[in-house]
Design a protein around this motif. Sequence first.
Motif, PDB file in Angstrom:
ATOM      1  N   GLY A  89       3.438  67.823  -1.275  1.00  0.00           N
ATOM      2  CA  GLY A  89       2.729  66.462  -0.990  1.00  0.00           C
ATOM      3  C   GLY A  89       2.801  66.460   0.314  1.00  0.00           C
ATOM      4  N   GLU A  90       2.089  65.239   0.983  1.00  0.00           N
ATOM      5  CA  GLU A  90       1.471  64.837   2.355  1.00  0.00           C
ATOM      6  C   GLU A  90       2.398  64.002   3.377  1.00  0.00           C
ATOM      7  N   TRP A  91       2.426  64.167   4.836  1.00  0.00           N
ATOM      8  CA  TRP A  91       2.901  63.389   5.133  1.00  0.00           C
ATOM      9  C   TRP A  91       2.140  62.514   6.347  1.00  0.00           C
ATOM     10  N   LYS A  92       2.356  60.991   6.451  1.00  0.00           N
ATOM     11  CA  LYS A  92       1.453  60.382   7.159  1.00  0.00           C
ATOM     12  C   LYS A  92       2.372  59.700   8.188  1.00  0.00           C
ATOM     13  N   ILE A  93       1.715  59.237   9.669  1.00  0.00           N
ATOM     14  CA  ILE A  93       2.522  57.731  10.221  1.00  0.00           C
ATOM     15  C   ILE A  93       1.758  56.703  10.235  1.00  0.00           C
ATOM     16  N   ILE A  94       2.763  55.894   9.534  1.00  0.00           N
ATOM     17  CA  ILE A  94       1.656  54.299   9.442  1.00  0.00           C
ATOM     18  C   ILE A  94       2.887  53.447   9.672  1.00  0.00           C
ATOM     19  N   SER A  95       2.296  52.665  10.701  1.00  0.00           N
ATOM     20  CA  SER A  95       2.873  51.104  11.207  1.00  0.00           C
ATOM     21  C   SER A  95       2.264  50.113  10.623  1.00  0.00           C
ATOM     22  N   ALA A  96       3.383  49.239  10.784  1.00  0.00           N
ATOM     23  CA  ALA A  96       3.160  47.694  10.194  1.00  0.00           C
ATOM     24  C   ALA A  96       2.389  47.375  10.734  1.00  0.00           C
ATOM     25  N   THR A  97       1.371  47.369  11.307  1.00  0.00           N
ATOM     26  CA  THR A  97       0.640  47.241  12.817  1.00  0.00           C
ATOM     27  C   THR A  97      -0.409  47.668  11.948  1.00  0.00           C
ATOM     28  N   HIS A  98      -0.987  48.289  10.563  1.00  0.00           N
ATOM     29  CA  HIS A  98      -1.861  49.001   9.991  1.00  0.00           C
ATOM     30  C   HIS A  98      -1.746  48.231   8.286  1.00  0.00           C
ATOM     31  N   PHE A  99      -1.152  47.111   8.525  1.00  0.00           N
ATOM     32  CA  PHE A  99      -0.705  45.913   7.248  1.00  0.00           C
ATOM     33  C   PHE A  99      -1.132  44.313   7.858  1.00  0.00           C
ATOM     34  N   GLY A 100      -1.937  43.574   9.535  1.00  0.00           N
ATOM     35  CA  GLY A 100      -1.789  43.419  10.347  1.00  0.00           C
ATOM     36  C   GLY A 100      -0.442  42.580  10.153  1.00  0.00           C
TER      37      GLY A 100
END
Length: 222
Positions: free
Chosen positions: A185-196
């Motif tokens: 698999g893979e990993w990624k840093i995701i923030s709430a700002t990415h979804f507005g």
Amino acid sequence: EWLLSKLSEEQRKKLARSFSYMDLCAGLGTTLIVYEAIRRALNKHALCIHGECHGMTELSKDRREALGRRLASLSFAAPILPRNADLTANTSDCVLADILFMGIVCVDISQCSSTPKSLTDPKGSSGASWMEFIAYLDKLSLEDRPKAIVLECVANLGNNRHIQGRTEKGTTLVVDALKERGYIGEWKIISATHFGLPQRRPRVWLFLKMIGGIGPKAIQTA
């Protein structure tokens, strides 16, 4: 909606199926909220999915009580076990599921921690819960292991941390450990700002899929 519009009829049929899942170190049930939001969005497009929860775990009594109230407000029933990732005492009573969600305990990983510890240190809260999870997987046969694993933790898990004279990157430890157990698999840093959303809350998300094999054979396949 754009993504759903691109799906073929065969792909839509594959989405409309039932599955079982577990949520480890559930906290306040964020994963449950996300699942419910996805389920409702798909239902609007005539894609009915049904996930049966085989159990949730949370060590904190206060969080378990809050989680219980949240489940009740959603008319959702699921057993909440008072533990982290220790799901079984022996192989005869393993709790099984198709998909496994887990929040890696961040106490010793967060940048705010005054006592940072390795993810593989069983003396720390983070290490203890992670090692419990690995021990649980090791007790399962290849056929009984979850088909997919989704992990979440603070963004610092994806950074190089200097602990007791050595450098450690948590995401590398996680991916390598699960690769030995048949996952890729893979990993990624995701923030709430990415979804507005008006909140900067970066988190590491790891998505892993079972490919089969254990040990060196699994690593070679990956």
